[in-house]
Design a protein around this motif. Structure first.
Motif, short mmCIF file in Angstrom:
data_model
loop_
_atom_site.label_atom_id
_atom_site.label_comp_id
_atom_site.label_asym_id
_atom_site.label_seq_id
_atom_site.Cartn_x
_atom_site.Cartn_y
_atom_site.Cartn_z
N LEU A 1 28.59 52.99 10.22
CA LEU A 1 28.93 54.22 10.92
C LEU A 1 29.45 53.91 12.32
O LEU A 1 30.42 54.52 12.79
N ASN A 2 28.83 52.97 12.98
CA ASN A 2 29.25 52.58 14.33
C ASN A 2 30.70 52.08 14.33
O ASN A 2 31.46 52.35 15.27
N SER A 3 31.08 51.37 13.27
CA SER A 3 32.44 50.83 13.18
C SER A 3 33.48 51.93 12.92
O SER A 3 34.66 51.76 13.25
N ILE A 4 33.03 53.04 12.35
CA ILE A 4 33.94 54.14 12.03
C ILE A 4 34.14 55.08 13.22
O ILE A 4 35.25 55.57 13.47
N LEU A 5 33.08 55.30 13.98
CA LEU A 5 33.13 56.25 15.09
C LEU A 5 34.08 55.79 16.19
O LEU A 5 34.21 54.60 16.46
N LYS A 6 34.70 56.76 16.83
CA LYS A 6 35.59 56.47 17.95
C LYS A 6 34.83 56.68 19.25
O LYS A 6 33.87 57.43 19.32
N ASN A 7 35.27 55.99 20.29
CA ASN A 7 34.71 56.23 21.61
C ASN A 7 35.19 57.59 22.09
O ASN A 7 36.39 57.87 22.10
N ASN A 8 34.26 58.45 22.45
CA ASN A 8 34.64 59.79 22.88
C ASN A 8 33.59 60.34 23.86
O ASN A 8 32.65 59.64 24.22
N LYS A 9 33.79 61.56 24.26
CA LYS A 9 32.88 62.19 25.20
C LYS A 9 32.06 63.30 24.54
O LYS A 9 31.67 64.28 25.16
N ILE A 10 31.81 63.13 23.24
CA ILE A 10 31.07 64.14 22.49
C ILE A 10 29.64 64.29 23.00
O ILE A 10 29.07 65.38 23.02
N ASP A 11 29.05 63.19 23.45
CA ASP A 11 27.70 63.22 24.01
C ASP A 11 27.64 64.20 25.18
O ASP A 11 26.72 65.01 25.28
N GLU A 12 28.65 64.16 26.04
CA GLU A 12 28.71 65.07 27.18
C GLU A 12 28.90 66.51 26.72
O GLU A 12 28.35 67.45 27.32
N LYS A 13 29.65 66.68 25.65
CA LYS A 13 29.90 68.02 25.12
C LYS A 13 28.60 68.65 24.61
O LYS A 13 28.32 69.83 24.86
N ILE A 14 27.80 67.86 23.89
CA ILE A 14 26.53 68.38 23.38
C ILE A 14 25.61 68.73 24.54
O ILE A 14 24.94 69.77 24.53
N CYS A 15 25.58 67.88 25.54
CA CYS A 15 24.74 68.12 26.71
C CYS A 15 25.11 69.45 27.37
O CYS A 15 24.24 70.25 27.74
N LYS A 16 26.40 69.71 27.49
CA LYS A 16 26.88 70.95 28.09
C LYS A 16 26.48 72.17 27.26
O LYS A 16 26.15 73.23 27.79
N LEU A 17 26.49 72.00 25.94
CA LEU A 17 26.13 73.10 25.03
C LEU A 17 24.63 73.42 25.07
O LEU A 17 24.23 74.57 24.94
N VAL A 18 23.81 72.39 25.26
CA VAL A 18 22.37 72.52 25.03
C VAL A 18 21.51 72.53 26.30
O VAL A 18 20.56 73.30 26.39
N LYS A 19 21.81 71.68 27.25
CA LYS A 19 20.93 71.47 28.41
C LYS A 19 20.65 72.77 29.17
O LYS A 19 21.55 73.49 29.59
N GLY A 20 19.35 73.09 29.28
CA GLY A 20 18.91 74.27 30.01
C GLY A 20 19.17 75.58 29.30
O GLY A 20 18.93 76.65 29.86
N LYS A 21 19.63 75.53 28.05
CA LYS A 21 19.99 76.74 27.29
C LYS A 21 18.93 77.09 26.24
O LYS A 21 18.10 76.27 25.88
N THR A 22 19.00 78.31 25.76
CA THR A 22 18.24 78.71 24.58
C THR A 22 19.14 78.47 23.37
O THR A 22 20.27 78.95 23.32
N VAL A 23 18.65 77.70 22.40
CA VAL A 23 19.43 77.39 21.21
C VAL A 23 18.61 77.74 19.97
O VAL A 23 17.39 77.88 20.03
N CYS A 24 19.31 77.87 18.85
CA CYS A 24 18.56 78.05 17.59
C CYS A 24 18.90 76.92 16.64
O CYS A 24 20.02 76.40 16.63
N VAL A 25 17.91 76.52 15.86
CA VAL A 25 18.08 75.51 14.83
C VAL A 25 17.93 76.19 13.48
O VAL A 25 16.94 76.90 13.24
N ILE A 26 18.91 75.99 12.61
CA ILE A 26 18.96 76.72 11.34
C ILE A 26 18.79 75.76 10.17
O ILE A 26 19.56 74.82 9.99
N GLY A 27 17.75 76.00 9.36
CA GLY A 27 17.50 75.20 8.17
C GLY A 27 17.87 75.98 6.92
O GLY A 27 18.29 77.14 6.99
N SER A 28 17.71 75.35 5.77
CA SER A 28 18.10 75.98 4.50
C SER A 28 16.88 76.38 3.67
O SER A 28 16.92 76.36 2.45
N GLY A 29 15.81 76.73 4.35
CA GLY A 29 14.60 77.18 3.66
C GLY A 29 14.76 78.55 3.01
O GLY A 29 15.78 79.22 3.22
N PRO A 30 13.76 78.99 2.25
CA PRO A 30 13.82 80.27 1.54
C PRO A 30 14.10 81.48 2.44
O PRO A 30 14.69 82.46 2.00
#
Length: 244
Positions: free
Chosen positions: A31-60
């Protein structure tokens, strides 16, 4: 960098499910060999840090949660096979956490969107990792020691791993939907009959990991699904008071 205490829990998982750390490492390297160097880590941080988020599973309970999810204006982190039902209801999650065991057809519909994929590498999905080349925004995770472009936030199943991710990126509040961890497997989880017993064991392990996380996280934890120790059980009506 791994969450403190994860190494011990990973060792327990290897022993309980007879997994191979060597194969997990092999998958992570691919997987490491396939992934490109990018700034996705920063993007997730901007989406999540200090925010209210929801996690959605596939339960009943996922089908009951859809109406509420349609109207929620917060970041949605979807676990693997929940994506199909979400897309059917025109809900596009901001983040998808998957080991690529879900509905690839659903993933193909959003791989070129702003949606961020968090793809997990393990010994049993090596052949599926080629799909990552099609994804516009993607980071990789492992249960073993992180390296290169591969992260380890903790977690085992896609659902609890999504919660660990939200914790890692500093979510203020995390609300669970369709995360039941009971003795019933949701019809959206795509679990084959022969895999049912193993799936239930995985859910039990995932629940125990979330209970452990609740003792060390700084995030406020809530669930609209079945009770989980350390998570406050709330109704759909109460969700609005949590996110304001």
């Amino acid at each position: 960098m791994m969450i403190l205490g994860w190494k011990k829990r990973y060792s327990e998982i290897l022993k309980e499910f007879n997994y191979s750390e060597k194969k997990d490492n092999e998958s992570a390297k691919i997987l490491n060999s396939i992934l490109k160097n990018n700034k996705i880590d920063e993007k997730i941080c901007k989406l999540v840090k200090g925010k209210t988020v929801c996690v959605i599973g596939s339960g009943p309970s996922l089908s009951d949660a859809i109406t509420k999810l349609k109207n929620l204006k917060i970041v949605k982190i979807a676990a693997d096979s929940s994506v199909n039902l979400l897309l059917e209801n025109r809900i596009i999650p901001e983040i998808v956490v998957t080991d690529l065991d879900g509905d690839i057809g659903s993933f193909k519909k959003i791989v070129k969107t702003k949606c961020v994929f968090v793809v997990h590498a393990h010994g049993d999905n090596i052949k599926k990792l080629e799909f990552v080349k099609k994804i516009k925004n993607c980071i990789g995770t492992t249960q073993t020691k992180p390296f290169g472009k591969i992260k380890n936030f903790g977690g085992f199943t896609d659902g609890d791993r999504a919660v660990f991710l939200a914790n890692h990126y500093g979510a203020k509040k995390i609300i669970l939907f369709g995360m039941d961890f009971g003795d019933r497997i949701g019809k959206y989880s795509q679990t084959k009959k022969a895999e049912r017993k193993t799936k239930l064991r995985k859910l039990k392990r995932g629940k125990s990991l979330l209970e452990w996380l609740s003792t060390i996280t700084n995030s406020e934890l809530f669930t609209t699904s079945k009770p989980i120790m350390g998570f406050k059980k709330i109704s759909y009506k109460e969700v609005d008071t949590i996110i304001t």
